[in-house]
Structures are given as structure tokens and as C-alpha cells.
Design a protein around this motif. Structure first.
Motif, PDB file in Angstrom:
ATOM      1  N   THR A  96       0.620  -1.269   0.018  1.00 43.43           N
ATOM      2  CA  THR A  96       0.161   0.196   0.067  1.00 43.43           C
ATOM      3  C   THR A  96       0.909   1.436   0.012  1.00 43.43           C
ATOM      4  O   THR A  96       0.543   2.302  -0.709  1.00 43.43           O
ATOM      5  CB  THR A  96      -0.871  -0.024   1.257  1.00 43.43           C
ATOM      6  OG1 THR A  96      -1.758  -1.037   1.216  1.00 43.43           O
ATOM      7  CG2 THR A  96      -1.879   1.240   1.178  1.00 43.43           C
ATOM      8  N   SER A  99       2.625   1.807  -3.471  1.00 40.47           N
ATOM      9  CA  SER A  99       1.681   2.043  -4.229  1.00 40.47           C
ATOM     10  C   SER A  99       1.304   3.501  -4.027  1.00 40.47           C
ATOM     11  O   SER A  99       1.220   4.546  -5.265  1.00 40.47           O
ATOM     12  CB  SER A  99       0.735   1.196  -4.526  1.00 40.47           C
ATOM     13  OG  SER A  99       0.962  -0.181  -4.675  1.00 40.47           O
ATOM     14  N   LEU A 100       1.086   4.125  -2.860  1.00 44.36           N
ATOM     15  CA  LEU A 100       0.824   5.309  -2.540  1.00 44.36           C
ATOM     16  C   LEU A 100       1.761   6.377  -3.145  1.00 44.36           C
ATOM     17  O   LEU A 100       1.405   7.663  -3.435  1.00 44.36           O
ATOM     18  CB  LEU A 100       0.404   5.323  -1.153  1.00 44.36           C
ATOM     19  CG  LEU A 100      -1.019   4.931  -0.706  1.00 44.36           C
ATOM     20  CD1 LEU A 100      -1.047   5.063   0.617  1.00 44.36           C
ATOM     21  CD2 LEU A 100      -2.364   5.759  -1.516  1.00 44.36           C
ATOM     22  N   GLY A 104       0.372   4.347  -7.883  1.00 41.84           N
ATOM     23  CA  GLY A 104      -0.814   4.145  -7.576  1.00 41.84           C
ATOM     24  C   GLY A 104      -1.253   2.507  -8.104  1.00 41.84           C
ATOM     25  O   GLY A 104      -0.336   1.709  -7.771  1.00 41.84           O
ATOM     26  N   ASN A 107       1.341   0.605 -10.069  1.00 44.06           N
ATOM     27  CA  ASN A 107       2.455   0.322  -9.519  1.00 44.06           C
ATOM     28  C   ASN A 107       2.948  -1.230  -9.464  1.00 44.06           C
ATOM     29  O   ASN A 107       2.130  -1.909  -9.170  1.00 44.06           O
ATOM     30  CB  ASN A 107       2.522   0.848  -7.915  1.00 44.06           C
ATOM     31  CG  ASN A 107       4.138   0.752  -7.685  1.00 44.06           C
ATOM     32  OD1 ASN A 107       4.630  -0.336  -7.161  1.00 44.06           O
ATOM     33  ND2 ASN A 107       4.675   1.975  -7.262  1.00 44.06           N
ATOM     34  N   VAL A 143      -5.990   3.105  -2.115  1.00 43.87           N
ATOM     35  CA  VAL A 143      -5.106   3.452  -3.208  1.00 43.87           C
ATOM     36  C   VAL A 143      -5.819   4.114  -4.523  1.00 43.87           C
ATOM     37  O   VAL A 143      -5.555   5.206  -4.950  1.00 43.87           O
ATOM     38  CB  VAL A 143      -3.955   2.330  -3.531  1.00 43.87           C
ATOM     39  CG1 VAL A 143      -3.295   2.883  -4.682  1.00 43.87           C
ATOM     40  CG2 VAL A 143      -3.183   2.063  -2.342  1.00 43.87           C
ATOM     41  N   ASN A 147      -5.420   7.728  -6.192  1.00 44.22           N
ATOM     42  CA  ASN A 147      -4.952   7.666  -7.431  1.00 44.22           C
ATOM     43  C   ASN A 147      -5.893   8.460  -8.383  1.00 44.22           C
ATOM     44  O   ASN A 147      -5.455   9.251  -9.207  1.00 44.22           O
ATOM     45  CB  ASN A 147      -4.891   6.277  -7.831  1.00 44.22           C
ATOM     46  CG  ASN A 147      -3.934   6.101  -8.964  1.00 44.22           C
ATOM     47  OD1 ASN A 147      -3.461   4.785  -9.453  1.00 44.22           O
ATOM     48  ND2 ASN A 147      -3.424   7.177  -9.724  1.00 44.22           N
ATOM     49  N   ILE A 152      -1.112  11.106  -6.636  1.00 47.35           N
ATOM     50  CA  ILE A 152      -0.155   9.904  -6.555  1.00 47.35           C
ATOM     51  C   ILE A 152       0.931  10.545  -7.911  1.00 47.35           C
ATOM     52  O   ILE A 152       0.113  10.568  -9.082  1.00 47.35           O
ATOM     53  CB  ILE A 152      -0.509   8.630  -6.858  1.00 47.35           C
ATOM     54  CG1 ILE A 152      -1.159   8.082  -5.573  1.00 47.35           C
ATOM     55  CG2 ILE A 152       0.543   7.592  -6.853  1.00 47.35           C
ATOM     56  CD1 ILE A 152      -1.720   6.854  -5.435  1.00 47.35           C
ATOM     57  N   ASN A 154       2.770   9.926 -11.076  1.00 47.06           N
ATOM     58  CA  ASN A 154       2.928   8.939 -12.074  1.00 47.06           C
ATOM     59  C   ASN A 154       4.373   9.053 -12.829  1.00 47.06           C
ATOM     60  O   ASN A 154       4.551   9.979 -13.382  1.00 47.06           O
ATOM     61  CB  ASN A 154       1.853   8.987 -13.010  1.00 47.06           C
ATOM     62  CG  ASN A 154       0.445   8.825 -12.674  1.00 47.06           C
ATOM     63  OD1 ASN A 154       0.393   7.669 -11.979  1.00 47.06           O
ATOM     64  ND2 ASN A 154      -0.626   9.376 -12.779  1.00 47.06           N
TER      65      ASN A 154
END
Length: 220
Positions: A96, A99-100, A104, A107, A143, A147, A152, A154
Motif C-alpha cells: 500500500t 503504491s501510494l 498507484g 505500481n 489507493v 489515485n 499520486i 505517475n
């Protein structure tokens, strides 16, 4: 604090916790997770390029690595409590947080979430359905919401992603193989138990026949 930890570990305790084969299975799972964790750490330090530098991911993976090492040490002492109670939730938190930080839901670490659920199912059994599964679902939804809000960062796919995915898939393959081995062991034990039961029943039937024959001879 120790009482609280003891109560938490007691909640996750099962009869099979004293089964040598189950302890061996849990130990092998933690070793696999540990190796995957070690393999992923250099990929978020910027070692393969500045774009792969991810300090939050590095900190998270380091924390999970420490927890996995402690769990492994306890497993060698025959104690599975920490591995069952901490490892699945620590892995969900790691996926988590990573990904954050970048990309997001896209990931590469998100591939690890189903692997975590497999690990949880092996370690916790039915408890994983109402413990780790809901936590994982909530984490993914959270997430996704962040997102969609555009909060988040990219970043383009890099060499780190190309390495992380095969590493996670290899880890998943290894853990699934451990699960299959465990199932085969259970089937083998069940067959042996059935054979023993049949032998015992045959001996009892023979003994009963002998007793009936003796009773018949005495009453004749």
C-alpha cells in the motif's frame, strides 16, 4: 504491552502450530518472502537509475525485512505466532505504502497483493477471509481513490519495474509450490491414517470372531 502481544498471538494460535510439518511450511514461506524482500531492496535505492529511487519504499521494505527476520528467528524456536500475526499485515502495508508513493494501482508492487492473500490463507486458514482479505480490499480501494484524485505521482515504466515483476512472480510460484507440497503431505497423512484404521478394524473384527467362536464352543 507483553500481555497484549501474548493475547494477540494467542488469538492466532491453532492446534497445527505444534505440527513440525506446518512449522516447516511457515518457515519456508518466510524464507521465500525474505529473499524476495532482499531482492527488491536494491531496486528502490536508485542503484539501477535515479528514476528508481523510492525512499518511502526503501523504508517500508526495510521494516518488513526486520519483521521477517524476527519471525524467522522465532520459527527456528518452533514459535509461529509472530509470522502468522504480523507478516501478512506488514506485507499489505508495504504494498500500500509503495503504491501510494508512485503510480498507484499501476505500481508493479500491486502484483504482490494476491501473493500476500495466498500467504495469509496458508498462515491463517479461514481467519484470512475476515481478517487480511478485508484489509487488502480496503487498502486497494484507498489507493484507487487517492489515485483517481491525482494525488499520486505517475512515473514512466523503468528497469526497476521490469525486474520487480519477475521477482514477485517467482516468489508467488515458490509459495504456491510450498502450498501444493503441504496439501500432498496432508493427503499422504490422511491415507496412512486410513490404512492404520483399516488394519485396526481388521484386527478388531478378527478378535471379535475369535471371542464369538470361544463363546460358541463353551455354550455348545
Amino acid at each position: 504491552e507483553n500481555d497484549m502481544l501474548s493475547k494477540m498471538f494467542a488469538y492466532f494460535r491453532d492446534e497445527e502450530d505444534n505440527d513440525p510439518s506446518f512449522i516447516r511450511l511457515v518457515r519456508n514461506i518466510v524464507v521465500f518472502v525474505l529473499l524476495v524482500n532482499i531482492a527488491l531492496l536494491p531496486l528502490v535505492t536508485g542503484f539501477i537509475g535515479e528514476g528508481s529511487r523510492n525512499p518511502p519504499a526503501f523504508i517500508t521494505l526495510t521494516i518488513t525485512l526486520v519483521l521477517e527476520i524476527i519471525s524467522l528467528v522465532l520459527l527456528f524456536r518452533g514459535k509461529v505466532g509472530m509470522a502468522k500475526a504480523v507478516v501478512p499485515f506488514a506485507l499489505i502495508a508495504a504494498v500500500t505504502i509503495i503504491s501510494l508513493n508512485t503510480n498507484g494501482l499501476k505500481n508493479a508492487s500491486m502484483v504482490g497483493m494476491p501473493i500476500v492473500l495466498v500467504i495469509s490463507a496458508i498462515l491463517l486458514g479461514r481467519r484470512s477471509i475476515y481478517l487480511t482479505a478485508p484489509v487488502a480490499i480496503i487498502a486497494v480501494i484507498f489507493v484507487g481513490v487517492v489515485n483517481l484524485r491525482g494525488d499520486i505521482v505517475n512515473v514512466p515504466v523503468g528497469l526497476d519495474d521490469a525486474i520487480i515483476l519477475p521477482v514477485l512472480l517467482m516468489g508467488c510460484a515458490g509459495i504456491v509450490q510450498l502450498l501444493i507440497t503441504r496439501l500432498n503431505e496432508s493427503i499422504s497423512r490422511a491415507r496412512k491414517s486410513e490404512q492404520i484404521q483399516k488394519l485396526e478394524n481388521a484386527e478388531l473384527n478378527e478378535l471379535r470372531s475369535q471371542l464369538e467362536e470361544r463363546v460358541g464352543q463353551r455354550t455348545a
